[in-house]
Structure formats: C-alpha cells, structure tokens
Scaffold this motif. Structure first.
Motif, PDB file in Angstrom:
ATOM      1  N   PRO A  34       0.814  -1.218   0.000  1.00  0.00           N
ATOM      2  CA  PRO A  34       0.000   0.000   0.000  1.00  0.00           C
ATOM      3  C   PRO A  34       0.849   1.271   0.000  1.00  0.00           C
ATOM      4  N   THR A  35       0.259   2.340  -0.532  1.00  0.00           N
ATOM      5  CA  THR A  35       0.847   3.664  -0.365  1.00  0.00           C
ATOM      6  C   THR A  35       0.237   4.209   0.919  1.00  0.00           C
ATOM      7  N   VAL A  36       1.098   4.428   1.918  1.00  0.00           N
ATOM      8  CA  VAL A  36       0.578   4.624   3.281  1.00  0.00           C
ATOM      9  C   VAL A  36       0.340   6.101   3.617  1.00  0.00           C
ATOM     10  N   ILE A  64     -11.694  -0.712   1.063  1.00  0.00           N
ATOM     11  CA  ILE A  64     -12.010  -2.142   0.915  1.00  0.00           C
ATOM     12  C   ILE A  64     -11.739  -2.630  -0.507  1.00  0.00           C
ATOM     13  N   GLY A  65     -11.559  -1.702  -1.456  1.00  0.00           N
ATOM     14  CA  GLY A  65     -11.139  -2.076  -2.817  1.00  0.00           C
ATOM     15  C   GLY A  65      -9.702  -2.566  -2.790  1.00  0.00           C
ATOM     16  N   ASN A  66      -8.807  -1.760  -2.192  1.00  0.00           N
ATOM     17  CA  ASN A  66      -7.411  -2.207  -2.037  1.00  0.00           C
ATOM     18  C   ASN A  66      -7.408  -3.592  -1.398  1.00  0.00           C
ATOM     19  N   LEU A  67      -8.243  -3.734  -0.361  1.00  0.00           N
ATOM     20  CA  LEU A  67      -8.206  -4.975   0.418  1.00  0.00           C
ATOM     21  C   LEU A  67      -8.771  -6.151  -0.364  1.00  0.00           C
ATOM     22  N   ARG A  68      -9.615  -5.883  -1.361  1.00  0.00           N
ATOM     23  CA  ARG A  68     -10.035  -6.988  -2.243  1.00  0.00           C
ATOM     24  C   ARG A  68      -8.783  -7.593  -2.894  1.00  0.00           C
ATOM     25  N   SER A  69      -7.898  -6.715  -3.401  1.00  0.00           N
ATOM     26  CA  SER A  69      -6.673  -7.231  -4.033  1.00  0.00           C
ATOM     27  C   SER A  69      -5.872  -8.060  -3.036  1.00  0.00           C
ATOM     28  N   TYR A  70      -5.723  -7.551  -1.799  1.00  0.00           N
ATOM     29  CA  TYR A  70      -4.899  -8.278  -0.820  1.00  0.00           C
ATOM     30  C   TYR A  70      -5.566  -9.580  -0.354  1.00  0.00           C
ATOM     31  N   ILE A  71      -6.892  -9.615  -0.319  1.00  0.00           N
ATOM     32  CA  ILE A  71      -7.583 -10.864   0.053  1.00  0.00           C
ATOM     33  C   ILE A  71      -7.313 -11.930  -1.019  1.00  0.00           C
ATOM     34  N   GLY A 116      -0.726  -7.684  -8.053  1.00  0.00           N
ATOM     35  CA  GLY A 116      -1.158  -6.306  -7.784  1.00  0.00           C
ATOM     36  C   GLY A 116      -2.553  -6.105  -8.329  1.00  0.00           C
ATOM     37  N   GLY A 117      -3.134  -4.963  -8.042  1.00  0.00           N
ATOM     38  CA  GLY A 117      -4.438  -4.632  -8.622  1.00  0.00           C
ATOM     39  C   GLY A 117      -4.258  -4.294 -10.095  1.00  0.00           C
ATOM     40  N   ILE A 118      -5.351  -4.353 -10.834  1.00  0.00           N
ATOM     41  CA  ILE A 118      -5.286  -4.162 -12.284  1.00  0.00           C
ATOM     42  C   ILE A 118      -4.738  -2.792 -12.676  1.00  0.00           C
ATOM     43  N   ASP A 119      -4.961  -1.771 -11.837  1.00  0.00           N
ATOM     44  CA  ASP A 119      -4.440  -0.440 -12.183  1.00  0.00           C
ATOM     45  C   ASP A 119      -2.911  -0.409 -12.130  1.00  0.00           C
ATOM     46  N   ASN A 120      -2.302  -1.391 -11.461  1.00  0.00           N
ATOM     47  CA  ASN A 120      -0.843  -1.448 -11.402  1.00  0.00           C
ATOM     48  C   ASN A 120      -0.207  -1.956 -12.703  1.00  0.00           C
ATOM     49  N   ALA A 121      -1.016  -2.584 -13.565  1.00  0.00           N
ATOM     50  CA  ALA A 121      -0.446  -3.189 -14.780  1.00  0.00           C
ATOM     51  C   ALA A 121       0.267  -2.139 -15.633  1.00  0.00           C
ATOM     52  N   TYR A 180      -8.893  -7.559 -10.456  1.00  0.00           N
ATOM     53  CA  TYR A 180      -9.736  -6.484 -10.993  1.00  0.00           C
ATOM     54  C   TYR A 180     -10.368  -5.691  -9.847  1.00  0.00           C
ATOM     55  N   HIS A 181     -10.904  -4.535 -10.223  1.00  0.00           N
ATOM     56  CA  HIS A 181     -11.302  -3.583  -9.177  1.00  0.00           C
ATOM     57  C   HIS A 181     -12.618  -3.880  -8.486  1.00  0.00           C
ATOM     58  N   LEU A 182     -12.662  -3.414  -7.279  1.00  0.00           N
ATOM     59  CA  LEU A 182     -13.930  -3.309  -6.577  1.00  0.00           C
ATOM     60  C   LEU A 182     -14.479  -1.924  -6.917  1.00  0.00           C
ATOM     61  N   ASN A 183     -15.694  -1.904  -7.401  1.00  0.00           N
ATOM     62  CA  ASN A 183     -16.334  -0.633  -7.759  1.00  0.00           C
ATOM     63  C   ASN A 183     -17.563  -0.424  -6.892  1.00  0.00           C
ATOM     64  N   LYS A 195     -15.214   3.410  -9.718  1.00  0.00           N
ATOM     65  CA  LYS A 195     -14.081   2.824  -8.987  1.00  0.00           C
ATOM     66  C   LYS A 195     -13.908   3.471  -7.613  1.00  0.00           C
ATOM     67  N   MET A 196     -13.563   2.654  -6.639  1.00  0.00           N
ATOM     68  CA  MET A 196     -13.294   3.206  -5.320  1.00  0.00           C
ATOM     69  C   MET A 196     -11.845   3.697  -5.328  1.00  0.00           C
ATOM     70  N   SER A 197     -11.617   4.932  -4.906  1.00  0.00           N
ATOM     71  CA  SER A 197     -10.227   5.390  -4.918  1.00  0.00           C
ATOM     72  C   SER A 197      -9.898   6.187  -3.668  1.00  0.00           C
ATOM     73  N   LYS A 198      -8.618   6.020  -3.238  1.00  0.00           N
ATOM     74  CA  LYS A 198      -8.173   6.693  -2.025  1.00  0.00           C
ATOM     75  C   LYS A 198      -8.056   8.182  -2.255  1.00  0.00           C
ATOM     76  N   SER A 199      -7.591   8.547  -3.475  1.00  0.00           N
ATOM     77  CA  SER A 199      -7.294   9.960  -3.707  1.00  0.00           C
ATOM     78  C   SER A 199      -8.564  10.801  -3.684  1.00  0.00           C
TER      79      SER A 199
HETATM   80  P1  AMP Z   1      -2.211   1.818  -3.329  1.00  0.00           P
HETATM   81  O1  AMP Z   1      -2.272   1.866  -1.832  1.00  0.00           O
HETATM   82  O2  AMP Z   1      -2.985   2.910  -3.992  1.00  0.00           O
HETATM   83  O3  AMP Z   1      -0.767   1.791  -3.808  1.00  0.00           O
HETATM   84  O4  AMP Z   1      -2.904   0.466  -3.784  1.00  0.00           O
HETATM   85  C1  AMP Z   1      -2.720  -0.760  -3.136  1.00  0.00           C
HETATM   86  C2  AMP Z   1      -3.229  -1.913  -3.990  1.00  0.00           C
HETATM   87  O5  AMP Z   1      -4.656  -1.829  -4.166  1.00  0.00           O
HETATM   88  C3  AMP Z   1      -2.639  -1.944  -5.397  1.00  0.00           C
HETATM   89  O6  AMP Z   1      -2.328  -3.299  -5.718  1.00  0.00           O
HETATM   90  C4  AMP Z   1      -3.766  -1.431  -6.266  1.00  0.00           C
HETATM   91  O7  AMP Z   1      -3.672  -1.918  -7.575  1.00  0.00           O
HETATM   92  C5  AMP Z   1      -4.991  -1.988  -5.549  1.00  0.00           C
HETATM   93  N1  AMP Z   1      -6.245  -1.253  -5.796  1.00  0.00           N
HETATM   94  C6  AMP Z   1      -6.421   0.084  -5.874  1.00  0.00           C
HETATM   95  N2  AMP Z   1      -7.735   0.393  -6.061  1.00  0.00           N
HETATM   96  C7  AMP Z   1      -8.410  -0.782  -6.095  1.00  0.00           C
HETATM   97  C8  AMP Z   1      -9.800  -1.150  -6.244  1.00  0.00           C
HETATM   98  N3  AMP Z   1     -10.762  -0.251  -6.366  1.00  0.00           N
HETATM   99  N4  AMP Z   1     -10.113  -2.475  -6.236  1.00  0.00           N
HETATM  100  C9  AMP Z   1      -9.148  -3.424  -6.080  1.00  0.00           C
HETATM  101  N5  AMP Z   1      -7.841  -3.141  -5.916  1.00  0.00           N
HETATM  102  C10 AMP Z   1      -7.446  -1.843  -5.927  1.00  0.00           C
END
Ligand code: AMP
Ligand code: ZN
Length: 483
Positions: free
Chosen positions: A29-31, A37-44, A239-244, A271-274, A279-283
């Motif tokens: 994660p970028t801390v 919970i989208g990020n956490l879908r990837s980690y699960i 990683g999550g799909i946006d990392n590709a 793939y993402h949790l929407n 899309k769910m995003s931290k920013s």
């Molecule tokens: P970050 O903390 O932004 O660097 O992201 C941490 C991880 O979460 C990375 O592997 C991302 O690709 C993934 N990620 C970001 N947004 C989502 C989302 N909406 N659904 C699933 N995974 C995501």
C-alpha cells in the motif's frame, strides 16, 4: 495449479523456477491514508493465492513493499507526492503518517485474516539498492539525465507494452487534471527513476545520489525491493489491475534492462472493486474502510466471503445489499458447521480425497474461489461422519480464511449457554433448515423424556425415523437430519 498470466494473456500451468522456493512479490500500500475495501479486495485474493500455493506444498517466500516515498498523485510522474499530501492534510511529518497508516493497514489485514508477508519492506529502507540499479542503467545507456531528473529511455526496448490487452479505463493513469507534460522526457512513456528537480521543492525526504540530492521514483522501489530479497528472478508478481500500466510495465522495463534477462514469469492482476458510482479510490478521499464496516455491525470476514464469491478477474460491485447477503450466507454457513458435532470417529480418508479433489479443481483452475466456497457446501452435504467433515472444513479454511471452525465452536458454546440460561434445549438441523412440525415432535419427545415417559419418547423417535428423520442427542439439545 493453472493460473492466468497477464503477460502471456493465457491460462498457464504454474511452474516455479526453483524446486526449493517459490518467489512471490506483491505491490504494497501507499501509506498516506487508510486502505479502502477495494485495495483490500486485491490483498484478500493475493492472500488466498499465497495460502493455496502453501497448501499445495510450495515453500513460498512472499515480499511486499510499503510505499512511503515517490508515489505521485498520478501513477505517472506528475502531481504531488502522495505521502507529502497526506502529511499536509494531517499536519504531521511524512514518517509519522507512514508509521500510522502502515499499522492501520496491517490491523485491517488481521481483521480480514490476511497473512502478513514474510518480508515487509518500506521503500525508504532501500535507497542504495535503487541507486545501484539506476547507476547500471545509466552506464548501459538505458537511462538518461535531463532537467535534473534521471529517466528510463523506453525507446531502447524492443517491446515496452506488456499488458496491453487491458481496456483503456483499467489502464487509465491516475489523476491528471491541471498537470503539464514533462518536457524533459525524450519519449512519451519514459519515466523517472530518480528525481532531484521535482516541481515540489518542499519534498520532505531526500537522499544523496550520484545525480544530486533527491528521491526515487515509485516504480524503481518494487524492482529494488524484489531483487534485494528475492534475487534476480521472480515466480509471480501480484497487484491490482491499475498497477499493470504504467507501474508493472515500468518495473519489467527497468528490471530486465538491468538484469539482461527475463525477470518475472507470471503476473496476477486483481480487478477492481467498484461502487455503483464507479471505482473506489483513495485519492478521492471518499471510500469505505474496514473500520466503517465494523462500525456498521458487519463482520469483516463477511466481506472476505463476499470477495471469495466472485472471480478475481472480474470487476466486483460493492453495495450494502450485497454485503447484507454475504452476512446472511456467512451466518448460515457458520450455523451449519456448528451443527457438526465432533465425536472422535475415525477420519474417512476416501471422503477427504474426494472432497479435496473438488477443492483443487476449483482453486487449481485460475483460483476459482467461488467454486472453492461451493466445495465447502459439498463437504457439508457429503455422506460421511462429522469428524471427517470438520477435518475437511478446517483444511479448506486454512486457505479460504473464514474462521469457520473457530466461529462454529463459539456458536456451539453460545447456544449451549443460552439453552442452559433459558432452561431449554436447542434444536438444530444438519442442513440449517427449520421445520416447525418436526421441531414440535422433538419437543414432545423431550417433554416425554422429562416426565420419564420413555415409551412415548421412543415412539416419537420411531415415528420420525419412519418418516426419514434421524435424531442425534447433543449437549442441551437435539440435532436432526433427513436420511
Ligand atoms: P495503493 O495503496 O494505492 O498503492 O494500492 C494498493 C493496492 O490496491 C494496489 O495493488 C492497487 O492496484 C490496488 N487497488 C487500488 N484500487 C483498487 C480497487 N478499487 N479495487 C481493487 N484493488 C485496488
Ligand atoms: Zn509495485
């Protein structure tokens, strides 16, 4: 095991490079904020992959970075440093922010039964490793110095785009509003390896380097950390799909140019949790966290089950109704496991093998977690003794991570206590169904037993038996099943 490899765009047989170790790397994660919970879908999903590989006998070494420097508000080289942005928002230092959100991340992971990787490495710990790689890339002509920054020259590669079958939306690069083009770049896709002249003079963390005082780009950290802990090759990178793109694409470019050979064999993207709005995003600052789920009374593991019920290569829509359904399913599943009573009977190995085959057919086929959940129901329905069923469930749950045995035990204890307090006894069915008529008969039998009218009690038991209902006396109650 078979897995979809994003690099070849095919489902492939997974064959690790070395017999004694399986090298797995995960973008961490970028801390600068809580994980959503989208990020956490990837980690699960990555956690299930790691646990399934271990379950299949591999000796996995898993490494994860913590991004505490260099990730700009765009995933490319534009915008402000995310960490600095977080520090300003909270009037704290970058390191305080990093520490706080790293701890918060692992606390969320623990609530979701996500195992901590073997190595967790903050990006700021490995500056010398990045400098070593960048120095060689400069010496071999893969990198150039312009306008105070070091860039990777993508025109030196025969093939830059590795994952370009993804649709444009999935590949969209971060936040771009109000950001000008970087005129130092020789080619559109060139990316920064080392910044000394960022647009943001107040960059908090800086280090000496052969190119001046500055800080590393985001992409180089994952190559550097992976090589530091896993050496010159890698079996699987997640990683999550946006990392590709651009992150993983750039990792491959710099790592393979540095090493002079192929770096990583398999790429797994979740793939993402929407939400219904996108899309769910931290920013964006508006997102759902594990703490919010807990506050609203949800068990975090019901969210884990919700994620397991869909395939990692499909986008998943989150809404509260879906989570309510997952909560109900989770509660019922626990109820059904709780209805299995350990009796120290011999384990039916044939049943275990047959059930294990179903589980392997699910997860061994590109990590089909929803079929793996179905395999849990197959255990419950299987014609074998409860001890065998409990063993199979414990085995499968060591991968699925739903705490079924622990929660079922707690439920059994709780039911017993409640029955004792109420002076009552519980009636449960093996498949979780409720039937008022059968329950009434069972109560009549119980009353007869209390009144020491054993003839009537036996007659009711026989009547039910003839109707295909078998009763088992359990502490403080009766369990019934259709035979
Ligand atoms: P970050 O903390 O932004 O660097 O992201 C941490 C991880 O979460 C990375 O592997 C991302 O690709 C993934 N990620 C970001 N947004 C989502 C989302 N909406 N659904 C699933 N995974 C995501
Ligand atoms: Zn990464």
């Amino acid at each position: 095991m078979k897995i979809y490899n994003s690099a070849s765009r095919k489902i492939e047989e997974f064959v690790p490079n070395h017999p004694d170790i399986l090298k797995m790397y995960t973008c961490g994660p970028t801390v600068y904020h809580f994980a959503h919970i989208g990020n956490l879908r990837s980690y699960i999903m990555e956690d299930v992959l790691e646990k399934y590989l271990r379950f299949s006998g591999y000796n996995v070494k898993r490494v994860m970075n913590i991004t505490d420097v260099g990730h700009l508000t765009s995933d490319a080289d534009e915008g402000e440093d995310k960490m600095l942005k977080g520090a300003k928002r909270e009037h704290k230092s970058v390191m305080e922010i990093a520490r706080f959100y790293t701890d918060a991340f692992f606390s969320d992971c623990a609530k979701l039964n996500i195992k901590t990787p073997d190595v967790v490495e903050p990006a700021t710990n490995c500056i010398d490793d990045y400098i070593k790689i960048i120095t060689k890339l400069m010496d071999t002509g893969y990198a150039y110095f312009a306008g105070g920054n070091v860039y990777f020259d993508t025109s030196k590669l025969e093939r830059y785009y590795i994952f370009n079958d993804f649709n444009e939306d999935d590949l969209a690069v971060g936040v771009r509003e109000g950001v000008e083009e970087d005129t130092n770049k020789r080619n559109k896709n060139d990316f920064v390896l080392w910044f000394t002249k960022s647009k943001f003079e107040d960059q908090a963390l800086k280090w000496e380097s052969p190119w001046g005082t500055g800080y590393p780009g985001w992409h180089i950290e994952c190559s550097g950390i992976s090589m530091k802990h896993l050496g010159d090759d890698l079996d699987i990178h997640c990683g999550g799909i946006d990392n590709a793109f651009p992150h993983h694409t750039n990792e491959i470019a710099q790592s393979e140019s540095y090493l002079g050979h192929k770096w990583c064999n398999y790429w797994m993207h979740v793939y993402h949790l929407n939400t219904n709005d996108g899309k769910m995003s931290k920013s964006s600052g508006e997102f759902l966290t594990v703490s919010l789920l807990v506050e609203k009374g949800y068990d975090p593991l019901a969210y884990r089950l919700f994620c397991l019920q869909s395939h990692y290569r499909k986008s998943l829509v989150f809404n509260w109704e879906n989570l309510d359904n997952a909560m109900k399913t989770y509660g019922k599943l626990i109820g059904r496991v709780a209805s299995l009573i350990p009796k120290n009977e011999p384990i039916d190995e044939e049943a275990i093998s047959a059930l294990r085959l179903r589980f392997d057919n699910a997860l061994g086929n590109d990590l089909n977690t929803s079929l793996a959940v179905t395999a849990l129901y197959d255990v419950l329905k299987y014609d074998t003794n409860d001890d065998t069923k409990l063993k199979a469930i414990a085995d499968f749950d060591s991968v699925l991570g739903l705490d079924l045995i622990k929660k079922a035990e707690a439920k059994r204890e709780n039911d017993k206590k409640q029955a004792a307090v109420a002076g009552e006894f519980t009636i449960i069915s093996e498949d979780g169904t409720m039937d008022p008529q059968i329950e009434a008969k069972i109560r009549d039998r119980q009353n007869a037993k209390k009144a020491k009218d054993f003839a009537t009690a036996d007659a009711i038991r026989n009547e039910l038996k003839e109707a295909g209902i078998e009763l088992t006396d359990i502490p403080h109650g009766v369990k019934w099943k259709k035979v």
